[in-house]
Write an enzyme that holds these catalytic residues in place. Structure first.
Site: not given
Ligand code: NAP
Length: 479
Positions: A127, A174, A207, A231, A235
């Site tokens: 970002y 990750k 994940d 992000d 959600d």
């Protein structure tokens, strides 16, 4: 004394839900002096490219706290969204998204005791917005992770756990693939966690985190993660508990905190007096806790739980046959202030201590040695031709071509006979010969100049070793 709060109605359903929040907060007995300011679509249409007028910035500088409705960037106006402008101006590095099952709300996860907080780093990572077209058919984005930014958000997560009487912090990264960027975040987490022996700390791969959020959501208390992962999983998390209509959030920086619903301006239902105000009401609860108004926060939360769980009154997005308008649901919540809800757990909320980082910059005792360069070039030549040519060009220089990769895979020298799909974007890795060390800029620029006579180059990365450890990753297949 009244708390001064900047109030931004925002766009679409913003004015309707912000009005609801203002009414409920005022009715809770806490004294707030609202400073009504503008941002978003109206401001863009007036011709201000940032979407945030100076008066709003000045108000926030003074009040240091805002309750904000959703902001739109109308098509054809502005380069950046007003949300991004506010986030960047006030460096609200922590995005906090509590995720909790609310009483009376049906759904596949309703009986799973979901009650956790996603703490998302809010300014770094992909970002930072550093994107470059490399060739007309290849684009690149830089993922920037700093030790300081990581330490700040990770300490924030532990401090939040303590302030809310929570016992566990999971860090999701990750790091298995992105060893330097996500690896740095993981490394900082492992160090910082030692300062919080009272909190259980666990690292997991992002994940797996997404998988566990669906399979065993009750195991989570606080999840801290980098910007892009945050992000997405925040959600996912709001989807577990009833959707956007009930998801609150806070954006917190060292000097300013902005509270808002997760949802956007929902233009399809704007002006219909049917939007669910729970998300902004719960954001107001977060704001009141930030202001150390724990009693008012508790009253409002209990009134929402009572309205949903005991009175079984729901906004329309939660119950399709409900006829309750935004204003009518708000009236119920106000009427229920002071009523106890069986559902509400008593969390020992207390004032949160905003973290100070300990990372010195620049880091003092780390040795640095530049050992080579990666030069990124555009070419449609066959691999063998390109490889031989680059080797020839390096011959008179102090560099040796180590390998060429395409889309991250070593393609020259060809090690395994497998040819992957190729793009016109190549990374040529050159190491400085030992006898020519230390590497200097003149050597690099000479090599780039020679290569640049034959190929268009896009960028150069130095290959560094920090404390004798390579600070670059190998291509797939590179020895
Ligand atoms: P959205 O505004 O969140 O709306 C998506 C859908 O979710 C709505 O169409 C509505 O669905 C439902 N919804 C959202 N909030 C609701 C509420 N309070 N009560 C009931 N239903 C609600 O997402 P979007 O349509 O992608 O974005 C619209 C605009 O908002 C865009 O310009 C976007 O950039 C902006 N935005 C701003 C922020 C922010 O300021 N923080 C955040 C996100 C998006 P149904 O009516 O179809 O059921």
């Amino acid at each position: 004394m009244a708390h001064e709060v900047t109030l931004i109605e925002g766009d679409g359903v913003g004015p309707e839900v912000i009005r609801a929040a203002q009414r409920v907060v005022d009715a809770s007995g806490v004294s707030i002096a609202w400073d009504k300011c503008e941002a978003g679509a109206k401001v863009f249409r007036k011709g201000l490219a940032t979407g945030v007028p100076q008066a709003t910035i000045d108000s926030l500088k003074r009040t240091r706290i805002a309750l904000k409705g959703p902001l739109e960037t109308p098509v054809g106006y502005g380069e950046k969204s007003a949300n991004v402008t506010l986030r960047a101006l006030f460096d609200t590095y922590a995005n906090v998204r509590p995720v909790r099952h609310l009483p009376g709300i049906a759904g596949p996860f309703a009986d799973r005791a979901i009650d956790f907080v996603v703490v998302r780093e809010n300014v770094e990572d992909l970002y930072v917005g550093m994107e470059y077209g490399q060739t007309p058919s290849v684009a690149e984005a830089l993922k920037l992770i700093t030790r300081k930014g990581s330490e700040k958000i990770i300490r924030f997560a532990f401090e939040l756990a303590r302030a809310e009487g929570r016992h566990k912090v999971h860090c999701a990264t990750k790091a298995n693939i992105l060893k330097l960027t996500e690896g740095l975040f993981k490394h900082v987490f492992e160090n910082v966690s030692q300062d919080y022996p009272d909190i259980e700390s666990t690292h997991l791969i992002i994940d797996n985190c997404a998988h566990q959020m669906v399979m065993r959501p009750e195991i989570f208390d606080v999840i801290v993660t980098t910007n892009l992962h945050g992000d997405i999983i925040s959600d996912l998390a709001s989807g577990l508990t009833g959707g956007l209509g009930i998801a609150p959030s806070a954006n917190i920086g060292d000097s300013v905190a902005i509270f808002e619903a997760v949802h956007g301006s929902a233009p399809d239902i704007a002006g219909l007096n049917s939007a669910n105000p729970i998300a902004i009401l719960l954001s107001s609860v977060l704001m009141l806790r930030h202001l150390n108004e724990f009693e008012a926060a508790h009253l409002i939360e209990a009134a929402i739980f009572y309205t949903l769980g005991t009175q079984k009154a729901f906004p329309r997005d939660l119950d399709k046959i409900s006829t309750l308008t935004t204003a009518a649901f708000t009236d119920y919540v106000i009427d229920n202030l002071g009523k106890a809800s069986d559902f509400q757990q008593s969390r020992p909320y207390r004032s949160m201590h905003l973290p100070q980082t300990t990372t010195p910059e620049p880091e003092p005792n780390v040795s640095r040695k530049d050992v080579g360069v990666d030069i990124f070039i555009e070419s449609t030549s066959p691999v063998e031709t390109l490889g031989k040519h680059l080797e020839e060009m390096a011959l008179p220089s102090p560099f040796t071509l180590k390998m060429i990769s395409n889309r991250g895979i070593q393609v020259y020298p060809d090690l395994n006979g497998i040819q992957p799909d190729l793009a016109d974007h190549w990374r040529a890795r050159f190491f400085l010969q030992e006898e020519c060390a230390p590497l200097n800029d003149f050597q690099v620029l000479q090599l780039v100049r020679v290569i640049g006579e034959h190929y268009r180059w896009m960028h150069i990365e130095k290959l560094a070793e920090f404390d004798h450890t390579p600070a670059y990753t190998k291509a797939q297949g590179e020895s």
